[in-house]
Write an enzyme that holds these catalytic residues in place. Structure first.
Site, short mmCIF file in Angstrom:
data_model
loop_
_atom_site.label_atom_id
_atom_site.label_comp_id
_atom_site.label_asym_id
_atom_site.label_seq_id
_atom_site.Cartn_x
_atom_site.Cartn_y
_atom_site.Cartn_z
N VAL A 144 -20.32 1.02 -5.15
CA VAL A 144 -20.55 -0.43 -5.03
C VAL A 144 -22.03 -0.71 -4.76
O VAL A 144 -22.66 -1.54 -5.43
CB VAL A 144 -19.68 -1.04 -3.89
CG1 VAL A 144 -19.99 -2.52 -3.72
CG2 VAL A 144 -18.20 -0.84 -4.20
N GLY A 188 -25.76 2.08 2.21
CA GLY A 188 -24.82 2.82 1.36
C GLY A 188 -25.08 2.60 -0.12
O GLY A 188 -24.92 1.48 -0.63
N LYS A 200 0.87 -1.19 0.00
CA LYS A 200 0.00 0.00 0.00
C LYS A 200 0.90 1.23 0.00
O LYS A 200 1.98 1.22 0.57
CB LYS A 200 -0.86 0.00 1.27
CG LYS A 200 -2.10 0.86 1.15
CD LYS A 200 -3.23 0.09 0.50
CE LYS A 200 -4.47 0.95 0.36
NZ LYS A 200 -5.62 0.18 -0.14
N GLY A 210 -23.46 3.84 -2.81
CA GLY A 210 -22.31 4.46 -3.48
C GLY A 210 -21.96 3.70 -4.74
O GLY A 210 -22.81 3.03 -5.35
P1 NAI Z 1 -18.75 5.36 -1.94
O1 NAI Z 1 -18.04 6.46 -1.22
O2 NAI Z 1 -18.96 5.48 -3.40
O3 NAI Z 1 -20.20 5.15 -1.27
C1 NAI Z 1 -20.44 5.08 0.08
C2 NAI Z 1 -21.90 5.50 0.31
O4 NAI Z 1 -22.25 5.28 1.65
C3 NAI Z 1 -22.16 6.98 0.01
O5 NAI Z 1 -23.29 7.10 -0.83
C4 NAI Z 1 -22.43 7.57 1.40
O6 NAI Z 1 -23.36 8.65 1.35
C5 NAI Z 1 -23.02 6.38 2.13
N1 NAI Z 1 -22.92 6.43 3.57
C6 NAI Z 1 -21.88 6.84 4.33
N2 NAI Z 1 -22.18 6.69 5.63
C7 NAI Z 1 -23.42 6.15 5.70
C8 NAI Z 1 -24.26 5.75 6.75
N3 NAI Z 1 -23.89 5.87 8.02
N4 NAI Z 1 -25.48 5.24 6.45
C9 NAI Z 1 -25.87 5.11 5.17
N5 NAI Z 1 -25.10 5.47 4.12
C10 NAI Z 1 -23.90 6.00 4.39
O7 NAI Z 1 -17.97 4.03 -1.56
P2 NAI Z 1 -17.91 2.67 -2.40
O8 NAI Z 1 -16.81 2.73 -3.36
O9 NAI Z 1 -19.28 2.30 -2.83
O10 NAI Z 1 -17.43 1.65 -1.26
C11 NAI Z 1 -18.32 1.21 -0.24
C12 NAI Z 1 -17.54 0.44 0.81
O11 NAI Z 1 -16.88 -0.67 0.21
C13 NAI Z 1 -16.42 1.26 1.48
O12 NAI Z 1 -16.32 0.86 2.83
C14 NAI Z 1 -15.16 0.84 0.73
O13 NAI Z 1 -14.01 0.96 1.52
C15 NAI Z 1 -15.47 -0.62 0.43
N6 NAI Z 1 -14.77 -1.13 -0.74
C16 NAI Z 1 -14.96 -0.55 -1.97
C17 NAI Z 1 -14.31 -1.06 -3.09
C18 NAI Z 1 -14.53 -0.48 -4.46
O14 NAI Z 1 -14.16 -1.14 -5.45
N7 NAI Z 1 -15.14 0.69 -4.57
C19 NAI Z 1 -13.37 -2.20 -2.97
C20 NAI Z 1 -13.27 -2.75 -1.65
C21 NAI Z 1 -13.94 -2.20 -0.57
#
Ligand code: NAI
Length: 343
Positions: free
Chosen positions: A177, A173, A79, A175
């Protein structure tokens, strides 16, 4: 550029770079390369101190060794962290960082992470071949992560003996994913409950896909078959676990267990926990496809992400056979693989 080694027990190589001209101040941690080159993202963040940045790099690089090993990949764990205000990210800084990565001669292959993008990886590629996640190849890993999570939900439903049609899944969430995952679940005929801190995202997905909205403070406690945390870490803790009303937890968020002991607590309550670092390995399997002989191929990437579900079933069986929690089983299976060279 001034590159110095920070001798760290338990890590193969930890190096720090400082470059006055570009303002680069970065650390690369290589935890273990027994299975292959260390692959891991580049996190750009305004850490309060170098010590805090180092702690993050060490923790995250070790996590990557476990993730790649458990996913069956020929990668080690690494990392990089760049100590910088994201507002100050520019080509000069990325070029200096690329030279730093290049100086390790392939021991570490960088990819995107928090505050870095596949477009940034393209800039880095102008200097070094030791970079993954390029726009021209796999690019954004999120769709593959979502597919991997979906395959694990399918596998867990099978294990629980519940058909996908009508399976009740609560997604925390919406987001990069979560949004894709919801699409897969709706397509499979699941009943999906969704929540996000951002109300616009909730309304959009309710309108587009006909799912049910839940208050973000309540989503973890929704009565459902599978809870899919896809927002933040430490959601499984002393306060939340006793209030869960699901049969299994299968989600993308990193570090869902606040502490390792929480895996035992879940097991005692008969809640099946799918170890997060196996479930969310779709992004790293996509990188493996990028680096395969013959180059990137989307079909292979999709197959690799879909294959994570079977790995999870194998893990559930191993945990039962050895009387371990699923979290303990994950760590043990990963350690058995990466502790031997070239397996
Ligand atoms: P993102 O930042 O695109 O989406 C996260 C979403 O969660 C946002 O829409 C945010 O408003 C929402 N959120 C935050 N706190 C919240 C809460 N307390 N209650 C409800 N919603 C809430 O992140 P992404 O890329 O979708 O990743 C999601 C998770 O998966 C993260 O923990 C990330 O570390 C993990 N992850 C993502 C990968 C990827 O390829 N993007 C790979 C491996 C892990």
């Amino acid at each position: 550029m001034n590159i110095t080694e920070l001798k760290t027990p338990g890590y193969e190589l930890v190096v720090k770079a400082q470059d006055e001209a570009s303002g680069l101040h970065a650390i690369i941690a290589v935890h273990n390369t027994n299975l292959g080159p260390a692959v891991g993202g580049t996190r750009l963040y305004l850490y309060a101190s170098e010590e805090e940045a180092l702690t993050d790099a060490l923790r995250l690089s070790k996590g990557m060794t476990y993730k790649s090993a458990l996913a069956g990949l020929s990668f080690g764990g690494g990392k990089a962290v760049i100590i910088c205000d994201p507002a100050n990210k520019g080509p000069q800084l990325l070029i200096a960082y690329a030279k730093f990565v290049d100086s390790l001669k392939g021991k570490y292959i960088c990819a995107e992470d928090m505050n870095t993008t596949s477009a940034d990886m393209e800039v880095i590629r102008t200097i070094t071949p030791f970079v993954a996640g390029l726009e021209r190849d796999g690019g954004d890993p999120s769709p593959f992560t979502a597919l991997g999570v979906y395959s694990c939900i399918e596998a867990t439903a099978k294990k629980l003996g519940i058909p996908m049609t009508g399976l009740r899944v609560a997604v925390q969430g919406i987001g990069a994913v979560g949004r894709r995952l919801i699409e897969h679940l709706v397509e499979a005929g699941c009943t999906v409950y969704v929540a996000d801190r951002n109300g616009h995202k909730v309304n959009e997905v309710i309108e587009a896909l006909g799912v049910k909205g839940v208050h973000p403070d309540e989503v973890l406690f929704t009565e459902c078959d599978i809870l899919a945390p896809c927002a933040m870490g430490a959601v499984l803790n002393d306060t939340t676990i006793s209030k869960l009303k699901c049969k299994a937890v299968v989600g993308a968020a990193n570090n869902q267990l606040a502490e390792p002991r929480h895996a035992r607590r879940l097991q005692d309550l008969d809640i099946l926990y799918a170890p997060d670092y196996l479930v969310n390995a779709g992004g790293i399997t996509n990188v493996a496809i990028e680096r395969q002989m013959g180059g990137y191929n989307m079909k292979d990437a999709v197959m690799a992400a879909r294959g994570i579900g079977q790995r999870l079933l194998d893990l559930y069986a191993y945990a039962e056979e050895h009387n371990l929690t699923t979290a303990e089983a994950a760590d043990r299976m990963a350690e058995q693989r990466f502790s031997k060279k070239g397996k």
